[in-house]
Structure formats: structure tokens, C-alpha cells
Write a protein that holds these residues in place. Structure first.
Motif, short mmCIF file in Angstrom:
data_model
loop_
_atom_site.label_atom_id
_atom_site.label_comp_id
_atom_site.label_asym_id
_atom_site.label_seq_id
_atom_site.Cartn_x
_atom_site.Cartn_y
_atom_site.Cartn_z
N HIS A 131 0.88 -1.18 0.00
CA HIS A 131 0.00 0.00 0.00
C HIS A 131 0.92 1.23 0.00
CE1 HIS A 131 -2.51 -3.24 1.57
NE2 HIS A 131 -3.58 -2.51 1.34
N ASN A 132 1.13 1.82 -1.17
CA ASN A 132 2.18 2.84 -1.31
C ASN A 132 1.86 4.16 -0.60
OD1 ASN A 132 4.26 1.54 -2.72
ND2 ASN A 132 3.09 1.66 -4.62
N GLY A 133 0.59 4.49 -0.44
CA GLY A 133 0.23 5.68 0.34
C GLY A 133 0.81 6.98 -0.21
N ALA A 134 0.60 7.23 -1.51
CA ALA A 134 1.13 8.46 -2.10
C ALA A 134 0.41 9.69 -1.54
CB ALA A 134 0.98 8.40 -3.62
N ASP A 135 -0.90 9.66 -1.59
CA ASP A 135 -1.66 10.78 -1.02
C ASP A 135 -1.66 10.69 0.50
OD1 ASP A 135 -3.25 13.08 -0.99
OD2 ASP A 135 -5.12 11.92 -1.07
N ASP A 136 -1.75 9.46 1.00
CA ASP A 136 -1.88 9.21 2.43
C ASP A 136 -0.62 8.50 2.96
OD1 ASP A 136 -2.85 8.85 4.97
OD2 ASP A 136 -4.27 7.27 4.45
N ASN A 137 0.46 9.19 3.42
CA ASN A 137 0.47 10.63 3.49
C ASN A 137 1.82 11.14 3.01
OD1 ASN A 137 -0.46 13.26 4.17
ND2 ASN A 137 0.50 13.10 6.15
N ALA A 138 2.33 10.50 1.93
CA ALA A 138 3.54 11.05 1.33
C ALA A 138 3.30 12.49 0.90
CB ALA A 138 3.97 10.20 0.14
N SER A 139 2.09 12.81 0.50
CA SER A 139 1.76 14.19 0.09
C SER A 139 1.93 15.15 1.26
CB SER A 139 0.34 14.26 -0.45
OG SER A 139 -0.63 14.02 0.57
N GLY A 140 1.56 14.73 2.45
CA GLY A 140 1.70 15.60 3.62
C GLY A 140 3.16 15.81 3.99
N VAL A 141 3.98 14.77 3.86
CA VAL A 141 5.41 14.91 4.16
C VAL A 141 6.06 15.83 3.14
CG1 VAL A 141 7.59 13.70 4.42
CG2 VAL A 141 5.48 12.65 5.25
N ALA A 142 5.68 15.70 1.87
CA ALA A 142 6.19 16.62 0.86
C ALA A 142 5.83 18.06 1.22
CB ALA A 142 5.63 16.25 -0.51
N GLY A 143 4.60 18.25 1.69
CA GLY A 143 4.19 19.59 2.14
C GLY A 143 5.00 20.07 3.32
N LEU A 144 5.28 19.17 4.26
CA LEU A 144 6.07 19.52 5.43
C LEU A 144 7.46 20.03 5.02
CD1 LEU A 144 6.20 19.36 8.60
CD2 LEU A 144 7.20 17.10 8.30
N LEU A 145 8.10 19.33 4.09
CA LEU A 145 9.42 19.75 3.63
C LEU A 145 9.37 21.09 2.91
CD1 LEU A 145 10.90 16.35 2.38
CD2 LEU A 145 11.19 17.45 4.61
N GLU A 146 8.28 21.35 2.18
CA GLU A 146 8.14 22.64 1.51
C GLU A 146 7.94 23.76 2.52
OE1 GLU A 146 8.56 23.22 -1.94
OE2 GLU A 146 9.36 21.20 -1.61
N PHE A 147 7.22 23.52 3.58
CA PHE A 147 7.08 24.52 4.65
C PHE A 147 8.44 24.81 5.27
CE2 PHE A 147 2.40 23.99 4.94
CZ PHE A 147 2.03 25.31 5.21
N ILE A 148 9.23 23.78 5.50
CA ILE A 148 10.55 23.99 6.09
C ILE A 148 11.39 24.86 5.17
CG2 ILE A 148 12.69 22.87 6.81
CD1 ILE A 148 10.97 20.40 7.52
N ASP A 272 -3.21 3.69 -4.27
CA ASP A 272 -2.88 5.09 -3.93
C ASP A 272 -1.43 5.34 -4.34
OD1 ASP A 272 -2.65 7.63 -2.90
OD2 ASP A 272 -2.78 7.04 -0.80
N ASP A 273 -1.22 5.59 -5.63
CA ASP A 273 0.12 5.65 -6.21
C ASP A 273 0.52 7.07 -6.59
OD1 ASP A 273 0.57 2.88 -6.03
OD2 ASP A 273 -0.51 2.51 -7.90
N ALA A 274 1.83 7.26 -6.77
CA ALA A 274 2.41 8.59 -6.98
C ALA A 274 1.97 9.24 -8.28
CB ALA A 274 3.93 8.50 -6.93
N ASP A 275 1.66 8.44 -9.30
CA ASP A 275 1.30 9.03 -10.59
C ASP A 275 -0.09 9.67 -10.58
OD1 ASP A 275 -0.21 6.71 -10.47
OD2 ASP A 275 0.44 5.93 -12.42
N LYS A 276 -0.83 9.51 -9.47
CA LYS A 276 -2.14 10.13 -9.34
C LYS A 276 -2.11 11.45 -8.58
CE LYS A 276 -4.40 5.65 -9.61
NZ LYS A 276 -5.24 4.62 -8.94
N LEU A 277 -0.93 11.83 -8.14
CA LEU A 277 -0.77 13.08 -7.39
C LEU A 277 -1.08 14.28 -8.28
CD1 LEU A 277 0.39 13.67 -4.42
CD2 LEU A 277 2.37 14.55 -5.65
N GLU A 278 -1.56 15.36 -7.63
CA GLU A 278 -1.78 16.65 -8.30
C GLU A 278 -0.81 17.66 -7.69
OE1 GLU A 278 -3.75 17.00 -10.77
OE2 GLU A 278 -5.07 15.25 -10.68
N PRO A 279 0.46 17.64 -8.10
CA PRO A 279 1.47 18.45 -7.42
C PRO A 279 1.29 19.96 -7.58
CG PRO A 279 2.41 17.44 -9.38
CD PRO A 279 1.05 16.83 -9.19
N LYS A 280 0.80 20.41 -8.73
CA LYS A 280 0.59 21.85 -8.90
C LYS A 280 -0.46 22.36 -7.91
CE LYS A 280 1.84 22.01 -13.80
NZ LYS A 280 1.37 22.32 -15.18
#
Length: 310
Positions: A131-148, A272-280
């Protein structure tokens, strides 16, 4: 004149390049999610090697971005938890501090674990399936790093310190955030607010961005007033409890903001895979979050509304 134009052009290019270093970047977001949601990490299960690898990756990013370790010189806060028949399962929070010499601190967090191979869940999810968990919650960690990146590289010294937490063992029951509020590395009384990101990578314009915790501080209506972000519309939810890590901070007397782009058919599934992310769109969600934090920093303190403190 030609020389002046060349200097002006060079200056503009430098500023543009510098700005891109800290403004939330869709390409960086996608890169982070691609790694965390890769087959290599096998879903970042709390009791699995992939989960430990994810925590180490986050710690490396914290160090690279200049955050200070605050737990006896370590970025890690280790703990164990019980889940169903599984006892003393090891996990850890990853914590980094941006010290601005302020009296109060803003916490920004996201959980980095996911279901992994589902070994903890006694048959609730397909066993030994990643269960790769791209949205849940790799997306949140990516956001955390951008906040930093934003707060450490924008050239401003904010009037608050920042504590960034990548929480472990959220999926088994908010275990990492529960451990943190029971064993805080800074006084909880010094915390201005906690912003939590959980599933912020699948923005749906029909639904919009949901922002929870609107009822947790008296000042939130004023903080949210007139805040807009082109390309994103949002709605607020007064509820401050819930099935994500902000819950434990709220129950400890801290005003919260919870960013969430909503449920989808891949939730807690192997798809829940990375290619479904909406990064913009995620980058725009983060810019909206930055605006809300900026407004919250106009207040020396916030007045908590809700449950009694522990």
C-alpha cells in the motif's frame, strides 16, 4: 544603458531563482512523493523496514535544511505501541526545530507512515500487498518539507519559532502524536498553533480543500477573513477532533488547522500511487497554508476554544 539592462536582467533572474528555492514547488513535491511512495519503501508500514527508511529519509532532509535536533541531540523520538495482537511495536517521530529566538512556537506536522504490507491490521487490508500511500500521506510529508524550505530560506526571521514533526504510527491509531503530546520536547503551553497536513495531494475542484479546526481558536474567523489562493477554493469545518494527528494536539489545548483535499476511491488501497498526485494543486494548497500562518502570527497569542487541557 545596455550594461544596466544586462545587470537588471541578471538581478531578475537571480531573484527568480532564489524565490524558487523556497516557494512551494510542484516538481519537488512530486519528487518527494515518488520516493516515499515507491515500491522500495513498500508502503512505509510502522512495523516494517520501509517505515524506518522513510523516517531516516525525513531526518536527512531536516538536517540538510538546517533544522536543529531537539530531543537530546537527536531528530528521533522513539516509542512503542500496541495494536491488536501486536505488542511493543517500535516507531518514531522525526522532529526538527527552527529557532528564531521567540517565546512561542508554531508546530507544523504530517505523518510519514502508511499501511505497508498491512501486517498490523489483522486482515482488514490485503495482506502482503504493498500500500504505497502516495496521497496518504507522502503528500503531507512533501508539504512539510516545503514549509521547512519556506520558513528557513525566505530571508525573513519570523516572530515565532517552528517545530516540524513527521509523525510515526498514525495509521494504527494516532500513536506518534499521542506520544509527543505526552512527552513534548518543548512546553505545550508555548505552542501557538498546530497545522496538520494529511492527504493534501488529490485536490478536486468540485469539492475544494477542506480546512478543519476552524472552531478551535477565537481568532480563526479573523485569521481566515479574505484569505484566498488563486486556483484553490476551500471550505472550513469547525470540527477539531478527528482521525488524524491534529486531534491529539487539540485535546491538549492547542488551536489547530487541518488541511485535507478529501477522500477518493484509492483511500487505504494499493492503488494510492504517486502518478495520481496533483502536485501543482498541492503547491497552491501550501501557499494558502502559508497565508493562514502569516495571519496567525499577527497575534501574540491565540485563545483556545474547546476541550479542557489534560
Amino acid at each position: 544603458m545596455k550594461q544596466l539592462l544586462l545587470l537588471a536582467t541578471a538581478s531578475t533572474l537571480y531573484l527568480s531563482s532564489y524565490a524558487q528555492d523556497y516557494i512551494p514547488s510542484p516538481s519537488r513535491i512530486q519528487h518527494t512523493v515518488n520516493y516515499l511512495a515507491s515500491e522500495k519503501l513498500k508502503g512505509r508500514g510502522s512495523d516494517e523496514k520501509g517505515g524506518m527508511k522513510a523516517g531516516k529519509y525525513v531526518a536527512r532532509q531536516f538536517k540538510k535544511l538546517g533544522l536543529k535536533p531537539v530531543n537530546n541531540g537527536s531528530y528521533y523520538q522513539d516509542f512503542t505501541f500496541d495494536k491488536n495482537s501486536h505488542k511493543n511495536v517500535p516507531s518514531r517521530n522525526v522532529i526538527g526545530f527552527l529557532d528564531n529566538g521567540a517565546a512561542r512556537t508554531i508546530i507544523i506536522g504530517a505523518h510519514y507512515d502508511h499501511l505497508g504490507l498491512a501486517t498490523l491490521y489483522d486482515g482488514k487490508y490485503p495482506l502482503n500487498v504493498i500500500h504505497n500511500g502516495a496521497d496518504d500521506n507522502a503528500s503531507g510529508v512533501a508539504g512539510l518539507l516545503e514549509f521547512i524550505r519556506y520558513y528557513s530560506q525566505n530571508g525573513e526571521k519570523e516572530p515565532f519559532n517552528f517545530l516540524f514533526i513527521a509523525m510515526g504510527a498514525e495509521e494504527p491509531g494516532l500513536m506518534g502524536s499521542k506520544y509527543f503530546v505526552d512527552h513534548p520536547v518543548i512546553p505545550l503551553s508555548s505552542v501557538h498553533l498546530m497545522l496538520n497536513m494529511d492527504m493534501i495531494g488529490r485536490y478536486n475542484d468540485t469539492r475544494g480543500l477542506g480546512i478543519g479546526g476552524y472552531g478551535s481558536a477565537q481568532e480563526w474567523p479573523a485569521v481566515f477573513k479574505d484569505v484566498q489562493q488563486p486556483g484553490i477554493h476551500y471550505f472550513t469545518d469547525g470540527g477539531s477532533k478527528g482521525a488524524s494527528d491534529h486531534h491529539n494536539f487539540y485535546m491538549s489545548g492547542i488551536p489547530v488547522i487541518f488541511l485535507h483535499t478529501g477522500p477518493h476511491d484509492d483511500y487505504h488501497k494499493p492503488t494510492d500511487d504517486a502518478d495520481k498526485l496533483e502536485p501543482k494543486e498541492e503547491a497552491l494548497v501550501l501557499q494558502l497554508g502559508i497565508k493562514l500562518v502569516a495571519n496567525a502570527m499577527k497575534y501574540d497569542s491565540l485563545h483556545y476554544v474547546g476541550e479542557e487541557k489534560k
